[in-house]
Design a protein around this motif. Structure first.
Motif, PDB file in Angstrom:
ATOM      1  N   PRO A 192       3.127 -57.444  61.652  1.00 13.97           N
ATOM      2  CA  PRO A 192       3.429 -56.258  63.179  1.00 13.97           C
ATOM      3  C   PRO A 192       4.811 -55.432  62.962  1.00 13.97           C
ATOM      4  O   PRO A 192       5.038 -55.887  61.702  1.00 13.97           O
ATOM      5  CB  PRO A 192       4.708 -57.092  63.959  1.00 13.97           C
ATOM      6  CG  PRO A 192       4.206 -58.417  63.353  1.00 13.97           C
ATOM      7  CD  PRO A 192       3.762 -58.895  62.398  1.00 13.97           C
ATOM      8  N   PRO A 193       5.232 -54.518  62.978  1.00 17.56           N
ATOM      9  CA  PRO A 193       6.432 -53.557  62.648  1.00 17.56           C
ATOM     10  C   PRO A 193       7.769 -54.284  62.109  1.00 17.56           C
ATOM     11  O   PRO A 193       7.961 -55.246  62.841  1.00 17.56           O
ATOM     12  CB  PRO A 193       6.236 -52.462  63.748  1.00 17.56           C
ATOM     13  CG  PRO A 193       6.268 -53.349  64.910  1.00 17.56           C
ATOM     14  CD  PRO A 193       4.726 -53.815  64.115  1.00 17.56           C
ATOM     15  N   PRO A 194       8.181 -54.096  61.342  1.00 17.80           N
ATOM     16  CA  PRO A 194       9.590 -55.212  61.282  1.00 17.80           C
ATOM     17  C   PRO A 194      10.432 -55.071  63.036  1.00 17.80           C
ATOM     18  O   PRO A 194      10.703 -54.115  62.879  1.00 17.80           O
ATOM     19  CB  PRO A 194       9.933 -54.174  59.807  1.00 17.80           C
ATOM     20  CG  PRO A 194       9.503 -52.819  59.320  1.00 17.80           C
ATOM     21  CD  PRO A 194       8.255 -52.335  60.192  1.00 17.80           C
ATOM     22  N   THR A 195      10.764 -55.701  62.433  1.00 18.64           N
ATOM     23  CA  THR A 195      12.145 -56.712  64.081  1.00 18.64           C
ATOM     24  C   THR A 195      13.011 -56.575  63.887  1.00 18.64           C
ATOM     25  O   THR A 195      13.391 -57.357  62.615  1.00 18.64           O
ATOM     26  CB  THR A 195      11.441 -56.957  64.749  1.00 18.64           C
ATOM     27  OG1 THR A 195       9.698 -57.050  64.252  1.00 18.64           O
ATOM     28  CG2 THR A 195      11.758 -56.824  66.295  1.00 18.64           C
ATOM     29  N   GLU A 196      14.177 -55.788  63.959  1.00 17.74           N
ATOM     30  CA  GLU A 196      15.873 -56.124  63.812  1.00 17.74           C
ATOM     31  C   GLU A 196      16.111 -57.644  64.483  1.00 17.74           C
ATOM     32  O   GLU A 196      15.356 -57.557  65.517  1.00 17.74           O
ATOM     33  CB  GLU A 196      16.312 -55.613  64.639  1.00 17.74           C
ATOM     34  CG  GLU A 196      17.708 -54.473  63.794  1.00 17.74           C
ATOM     35  CD  GLU A 196      18.125 -53.042  64.153  1.00 17.74           C
ATOM     36  OE1 GLU A 196      19.128 -53.625  65.158  1.00 17.74           O
ATOM     37  OE2 GLU A 196      17.428 -52.373  64.071  1.00 17.74           O
ATOM     38  N   ALA A 197      16.620 -58.370  63.885  1.00 19.58           N
ATOM     39  CA  ALA A 197      16.928 -59.829  64.724  1.00 19.58           C
ATOM     40  C   ALA A 197      17.958 -59.382  65.787  1.00 19.58           C
ATOM     41  O   ALA A 197      19.398 -58.117  65.519  1.00 19.58           O
ATOM     42  CB  ALA A 197      17.320 -60.271  63.233  1.00 19.58           C
TER      43      ALA A 197
END
Ligand code: GDP
Ligand code: MG
Length: 647
Positions: free
Chosen positions: A331-336
């Motif tokens: 998946p696209p990188p996701t912010e914490a």
């Protein structure tokens, strides 16, 4: 799965006001636990907790509730550490947990004992947390706090009066408060968010309960975000690895957390990646309280495991995202999720077995504890005076107790020390976590120490004595910031204080000066340079490095005097006279002496009865257990802590 029917909430209460009883009653009422499985206080699972009657670890329980509107709701009760009664360290972890807990649920039940009320320290211990929640709500974050006035079955209970107190003291609206008896099941039967309102006189039904707030509600838009789950607790299981408790915050269909799908999950803070082997919900009474499910979706609370090796990989407050789907795509990188703070150990103490033969056992035990406690950091330490031992970050006194109890160790623990930052003459900077390790004054150019922003909450009549406490510790070390009224009767006083002052008997002093009504909360803010010196202690002319302490130069003389005087009372007499000295470098700044023991301790028992003699010998044997010889002198455990509570 209908996210609008999920209710995530927690219970806040001062110890003994009925939190565990209420939790049990809710589980029972929703038939989450069959009667025969009902053990008292299911949510308090660790032995120590049960014995002490407190809750240290967060746990959670899922309940299915069929409301009078004919709908089925899912209630997730998230349990949080309940009180701050031991030491400063706990307040630190509570603080971190408090925030995460705020993120994991939308509602809170505030349980107040209606026979005691707010005056009995109830709110004192939680004022800061509750105020913060109220504050969050003011900021539009939809945190709902519902007061529960418990123990109305008791003859002395006065729900109306206590409701008034809750309104006055913390400004929480009580018009919809619930009058309840967790013990007798009054006010429980319908749901935690309903029951007969005390003052409004209107029964609320489950449907008026707070649903997930818009900001967190898994709307269709939100469900199309990639998965993010908040880790609110974890523990190590010898067979399955770390079990991680999570609240799924966002997730689209593909981003749901599924078991056995070869979905790779990643922990944002630690970077660790694992395959999610199993996910499920938390249902007390079923297995280990965990029931496997095919999937966890946004808004849900549950667990995940994947042969995770260490709790260090899955820290409380971290975010789980998906790093790869089963087909290998990502998946696209996701912010914490926001809010995670790296635990930085700031306070250390020495751990030494009283018997040198227990060194290996102590090491093994620390390793085992570490599996379950990411914040426990330690390294071997050898001291000429103490022999082999360890230097460990001291957070919470419960692990020390566990070491002694579960692993059958006898330990000497040295006084905690903060971590100092020392700049040497050549410009290098080192972290010094033990006074004994501080180099001589002529080798360093600067020494700085951690400061905290301390908030003291108390009824206004105690503000004077608390300000005195914060300000005058060891020579005018505290710096006043401000004072605010929170409610008509309570104040919040803010100080900048060296952390080193906070880890002394500050907490006990605060409690005793305020008759138990004050509470505190602090945050480490920065390092500040100060004129600090090491005060050494000599016992019978022998240096005793574990008793060394770092103090402000201006306070060194008076602390030296108090310390030698206190040690004199704590160290038992020897066959010979023992000199006690406090020194800065070569210069003796204070001294005192323990006079020699009379010939024979048993002499006074001559002719006396044998049982008295035995008692005396027994007493000596017990005393010996927690002693360590420094030079020729046996020093008891209390002496190592003397510096914390100087009179
Ligand atoms: P906690 O420390 O907040 O978890 O409190 P507990 O649930 O352990 O309860 C503390 C004590 O109060 C126990 O002895 C309970 O049996 C008692 N208790 C709890 N709720 C009630 C109640 O509604 N009525 C009465 N009379 N006693 C209660
Ligand atoms: Mg309890």
């Amino acid at each position: 799965y209908d996210p609008s029917k999920i209710r995530n909430f927690c219970i806040i209460a001062h110890i003994d006001h009925g939190k565990s009883t209420l939790a049990d009653r809710l589980l029972e009422t929703t038939r989450s636990v069959a009667a025969r499985e009902m053990k008292a206080q299911l949510l308090d699972s660790m032995d120590i907790e049960r014995e002490r009657g407190i809750t240290i670890k967060l746990q959670a329980a899922r309940m299915d509730y069929f409301a009078s509107d004919g709908e089925r709701y899912i209630l997730n009760l998230i349990d949080t550490p309940g009180h701050v009664d031991f030491a400063y360290e706990v307040s630190r972890s509570l603080q971190a947990h408090g925030e995460i807990w705020g993120d994991a649920c939308e509602g809170a039940l505030l349980v107040v004992d209606a026979s005691q009320g707010v005056e009995a320290q109830t709110i004192a211990n939680h004022a800061s947390r509750i105020n913060r929640q109220v504050y969050r709500r003011v900021l539009g974050q939809d945190l709902e706090i519902l007061p529960v006035l418990n123990k109305i079955d008791l003859p002395g209970a006065d729900a109306d009066k206590v409701a008034g107190e809750v309104e006055d003291v913390i400004g929480l609206d009580c018009s919809e408060a619930i009058a309840a008896s967790a013990k007798q099941g009054i006010g429980i039967e319908v749901s935690p968010w309903s029951g007969q309102a005390v003052r409004g006189g209107q029964a609320r039904s489950m449907t008026s309960a707070p649903p997930l707030p818009p900001s967190l509600r898994p709307s269709s838009r939100r469900r199309h975000l990639p998965l993010r789950a908040l880790v609110f607790d974890s523990y190590y299981d010898a067979y399955r690895g770390v079990i991680v408790f999570i609240r799924v915050v966002d997730g689209k269909t593909l981003g749901e957390l599924r078991k056995g799908d070869r979905i790779q999950i990643q922990f944002s803070a630690s970077g660790a990646k694992y395959e999610a082997l199993e996910v499920g919900v938390l249902t007390p009474g079923v297995g280990a309280g965990q029931q496997s499910r095919p999937v966890l979706r946004a808004g849900e609370v549950g667990y995940v495991h994947g042969a995770i090796k260490s709790v260090d990989d899955a820290r409380v407050g971290d975010t789980i995202t998906i790093s790869a789907y089963k087909d290998g795509s990502a998946p696209p990188p996701t912010e914490a999720l926001p809010g995670y703070r790296e635990p930085v150990p700031m306070v250390y103490c020495g751990l030494f077995p009283t018997e040198t033969t227990q060194y290996q056992l102590l090491r093994d035990s620390l390793e085992k504890l570490k599996l379950n406690d990411a914040a426990l950091v330690w390294e071997p330490e050898t001291s000429s005076a103490m022999g082999f031992g360890f230097r460990a970050c001291c957070h919470g006194d419960h692990w020390q107790e566990r070491l002694e109890r579960e692993y059958d160790l006898d330990l000497i623990v040295t006084a905690p020390s903060v971590v100092y930052e020392v700049e040497l003459n050549d410009g290098t900077v080192e972290r010094v976590d033990s006074p004994a390790k501080l180099c001589d004054a002529d080798k360093r150019s600067c020494i700085s120490e951690p400061y905290v922003k301390m908030e003291l909450f108390a009824p206004k009549e105690y503000s004077g004595t608390l300000m005195e406490l914060a300000q005058q510790r060891r020579g005018e070390r505290g710096e006043y910031r401000d004072m605010k009224f929170i409610g008509p009767e309570r104040v919040a006083i803010t100080y900048d204080l060296p952390l080193a002052e906070v880890i002394t008997d500050f907490f006990d002093q605060m409690k005793s000066r305020s008759k138990g009504y004050a509470s505190m909360e602090y945050q480490i803010t920065e390092n500040r340079p100060n004129d600090l010196v090491r005060l050494d202690i000599l016992i019978a002319q022998e240096p005793a490095p574990p008793l060394s302490t770092i103090v402000h130069r201006d306070a060194a003389h008076s602390i030296g005097k108090k310390l030698t005087r206190t040690l004199k009372d704590l160290i038992p007499r020897q066959q010979f006279k023992v000199a006690l000295q406090a020194a800065i470098g070569q210069k003796i700044v204070a001294s005192s002496a323990i006079s020699a023991m009379r010939k024979d301790v048993l002499a006074k028992c001559y002719g006396g009865d044998i049982s008295r003699k035995k008692k005396l010998l027994n007493k000596q044997a017990k005393g010996k257990k927690r002693m360590k010889a420094i030079g020729k002198v046996n020093v008891p455990q209390e002496a190592f802590m003397a510096v914390l509570s100087l009179k």
